[in-house]
Scaffold this active site. Structure first.
Site, PDB file in Angstrom:
ATOM      1  N   SER A   1     -15.427 101.255 -10.657  1.00 10.83           N
ATOM      2  CA  SER A   1     -15.247  99.841 -10.996  1.00 10.83           C
ATOM      3  C   SER A   1     -14.030  99.675 -11.880  1.00 10.83           C
ATOM      4  CB  SER A   1     -16.485  99.318 -11.734  1.00 10.83           C
ATOM      5  OG  SER A   1     -16.216  98.059 -12.314  1.00 10.83           O
TER       6      SER A   1
ATOM      7  N   TYR B   1     -21.881  99.633 -19.147  1.00 11.38           N
ATOM      8  CA  TYR B   1     -21.682  99.809 -17.702  1.00 11.38           C
ATOM      9  C   TYR B   1     -20.311 100.437 -17.455  1.00 11.38           C
ATOM     10  CZ  TYR B   1     -20.760  98.409 -12.836  1.00 11.38           C
ATOM     11  OH  TYR B   1     -20.441  98.400 -11.509  1.00 11.38           O
TER      12      TYR B   1
END
Lengths: 453, 245
Positions: free
Chosen positions: B138, B151
């Site tokens: 990501s 995250y």
């Protein structure tokens, strides 16, 4: 608390509208793609790609829960001999075309946009340019799987739980969540359409042209210049099409679509009556006149507006209303002419009005089409004046035994709706049996059926 | 290609699996929910020319089961030559901060599990002359932000791992592709505020397939995130301290 319950609780509040961008609602939208009812009996309404124009997929009360099923879009089976397709209800016609048109299969019925889900096609019982010959979408559905008000999954079809099936087809999502659909696709010889266009001088000529073309052409439709007056009312262009044979389509390659999009809201003065007059006039000059025959791609024929993304922004921030009614054949041209003249007198400009002859009504209680003629047009939303105009048009429609299309409606009153729908009581009885508490309800059902907000 | 796929049931994984199936790649699905895997397998069989599409259980939080899962894929595909991992866990910062067990599970799945699986698969592919490993990291792993560093940390670790895996294995014929999606509209991100430049799963899938074909080691999707992250990585720390994002 179950996952679905926790999810529904924490969804943020957002503004939500139909394709016409009026009215504006506030809702919590579950986009998880795992359609399930939250515990606790909270009212819900299903939503697909948001192409219904009015308030059909807005919550009954501000802040209510909307279950968007576009991510439930899996194909669950396809029989390449019969064309039988079993899919989740969020699958779009665009996806069906992408996957199955190269193999020679086409949706049995398609509305004027491919960006609709199969579930919505069932809930609105959509019709297309082939209604005079093939009927509406629901007539090609073999089986539905619903989540009903008690949370159970119930299968229904033309012979299985027939009443629930007939109440769900055209039932605007008010009988349960449609989660799976089995339908029959149509075999076609090519993705190309042989198209004939011919100018017609008035409404009578248009109706006669549609009638004359009905036997030989699977797809027919008329476009009407809404701004023509007096003796020219109803002048326009008759279009008729059929799927081209491989020979006729030989050597053609489908254009790779260059997706145009309307990036911002158009200024409100853009679609003024003068601009509309010119647009209509030019369109008529361009395509009218003597009979022309050519071969066009399926998307140009069926989905001309899909070429412009977010075209609904052309009407500016205030949004627009779409009006579609059907009048029985026996009513003749007079009420249609009255509607067009009334619109002209009100200066309610429309990009284009579409006219189409319909075949027999289906058995579904609330299905829109009936043997006769349907007229569809849009108008900029102008507050009370627009509402009054639509109530006036509705009075003409009711006087001649016609009705309006709920996928487009945002305005019709409950008492008028009751007079349009001869089988409303039958439908209500079935709905009450499956959903006595009216758990499935929408802003539209509050307005038209008197459901609690 | 003959692809073992973790995460094909939802979101970007669903779109990428469809893109691969439609162009004729053979697929074998791995994941936790057998019923969901079976439904997605039917979808992929209908969309692509290669049927049947099989499936077997795999839990990214349980590395002990990886060998069995890869064996099952190997058998069904007749020797896999690609592994795609789009699956992973997501949680909002405030939820993860408040729930240590959930944070531990997310780090376990997104970093430990994914790294162990890719390492195992790379070793397997190297012994048979090579192949492709593609995993979804990501942009959140490119630079810490106060709003999602938990995250982000799981994905930062994964990005470094994939970068190294590519360096270590490319000469043995194993290409490694690290996908760095920006904000993409999926069920995972539903309900979050949508930032500018948000992408759609179908567009991400197309970009990933292109990157696979070109032998890239990294791809940002949508592509503009490459430039956005270039700027964000270059921001002085003093700026990051001050802005609320």
């Amino acid at each position: 608390m179950s996952e679905a319950g926790a999810r529904a609780r924490e969804l943020p509040l957002e503004e939500l509208t139909g394709w016409g961008r009026h009215p504006v609602g506030r809702a919590r939208v579950d986009r998880s793609g795992t359609p399930a009812l939250p515990p606790g009996g909270e009212p819900v309404i299903a939503r697909g790609l948001g192409r219904a124009y009015g308030d059909a997929a807005l919550p009954a009360a501000p802040g209510g829960l909307v279950i968007e099923h576009t991510r439930a879009d899996r194909i669950l089976g396809f029989d390449g001999d019969s064309g039988r397709l079993h899919c989740e209800a969020g699958l779009s016609l665009a996806d069906i075309l992408k996957v199955f048109l190269p193999r020679g299969w086409f949706p049995p019925v398609t509305p004027g946009t491919r960006f609709v889900t199969v579930g919505a096609c069932v809930a609105c019982d959509v019709h297309g340019k082939n209604h005079h010959r093939d009927g509406s979408f629901g007539q090609f559905v073999e089986r539905l799987l619903l989540v009903t008000a008690d949370g159970k999954r119930v299968a229904c079809g033309p012979t299985l739980e027939r009443e629930l099936f007939l109440a769900t087809v055209g039932g605007m999502g008010l009988t349960g969540l449609i989660v799976e659909v089995t339908l029959r696709l149509r075999r076609v010889e090519s993705p190309w359409i042989v198209l004939e266009t011919v100018g017609v001088e008035g409404l009578e000529a248009m109706l006669a042209g549609l009638k004359r073309s009905a036997d030989d052409w699977p797809y027919t439709v008329g476009w009407i210049d809404c701004l023509a007056r007096d003796h020219a009312v109803g002048r326009g262009i008759l279009m008729r099409g059929r799927h081209a044979t491989p020979m006729e389509a030989a050597g053609r390659r489908l254009p790779r679509g260059f997706p145009l999009t309307v990036p911002v809201d158009a200024p409100e003065w853009l679609l003024n009556p003068l601009f509309m007059r010119w647009f209509n006039y030019l369109y008529y000059r361009l395509h009218g006149g003597a009979l022309k025959r050519r071969v066009v791609s399926y998307d140009r024929f069926f989905y001309p507006l899909d070429a412009v993304g977010q075209w609904n922004r052309l009407y500016g921030r205030r949004g627009f209303l779409q009006y579609q009614c059907v009048l029985p054949r026996a009513a003749g041209a007079a009420p249609l002419a009255a509607i067009l003249e009334r619109l002209g007198a009100a200066g309610a400009a429309s990009f284009l009005a579409v006219i189409k002859d319909c075949g027999p009504a289906s058995d579904a209680y609330l299905s829109f089409p009936m043997e006769g003629t349907t007229l569809a047009l849009d108008m900029t939303y102008r507050g009370a004046a627009s509402l009054a105009l639509i109530h006036e048009l509705n009075a003409v429609v009711i006087a001649h035994g016609g009705r309006v299309y709920l996928a487009k409606d945002a305005v019709t009153r409950a008492e008028d709706f009751a007079r349009m729908m001869p089988r409303l009581a039958e439908w209500r009885a079935v709905r009450d049996r499956w959903d006595p508490g009216h758990r499935f309800r929408s802003a539209q059902s509050v307005r038209l059926l008197g459901d609690r907000a | 290609m003959k692809v073992a796929f973790v995460g094909a049931t939802r979101g970007m994984g669903r779109a990428l699996a469809r893109a691969l199936a439609e162009r004729g790649d053979a697929l074998f699905l791995l994941g936790r929910d057998a019923a969901e895997l079976a439904l997605s397998a039917r979808d992929l069989e209908a969309r692509g020319p290669r049927a049947p599409v099989g499936h077997a259980p795999l839990d990214l939080g349980r590395p002990a089961g990886f060998a069995d899962a890869l064996d099952a894929a190997d058998r069904a595909l007749g020797g896999l030559d690609a592994l795609v991992v789009t699956g992973g866990a997501f949680g909002r910062q405030e939820e993860l901060a408040a729930d240590p067990a959930r944070l531990a599970a997310l780090l376990e799945v997104n970093f430990t599990g994914t790294a162990v699986l890719c390492q195992q698969a790379a070793a397997r592919l190297a012994t048979r002359g090579g192949g492709l490993i593609c995993a979804f990291s990501s942009v959140a792993g490119d630079r810490a932000r106060r709003g999602n560093y938990l995250y982000g940390a799981s994905k930062a670790g994964l990005s470094v791992f994939l970068d190294g895996l590519d360096l270590a294995y490319r000469e043995r014929g194993v290409r490694v592709l690290c996908v760095k999606p920006g904000f993409v509209r999926t069920a995972m991100t539903a309900g979050l505020p949508v930032p500018p430049f948000a992408g759609e799963p179908v567009a991400v899938a197309a970009a990933v397939v292109r990157a696979m074909d070109r032998g890239r080691h990294q791809v940002y999707a949508p592509g503009i995130w490459r430039w956005i992250m270039l700027v964000i990585r270059a921001l002085p720390r003093a700026v990051l301290r001050r802005v609320q994002f």
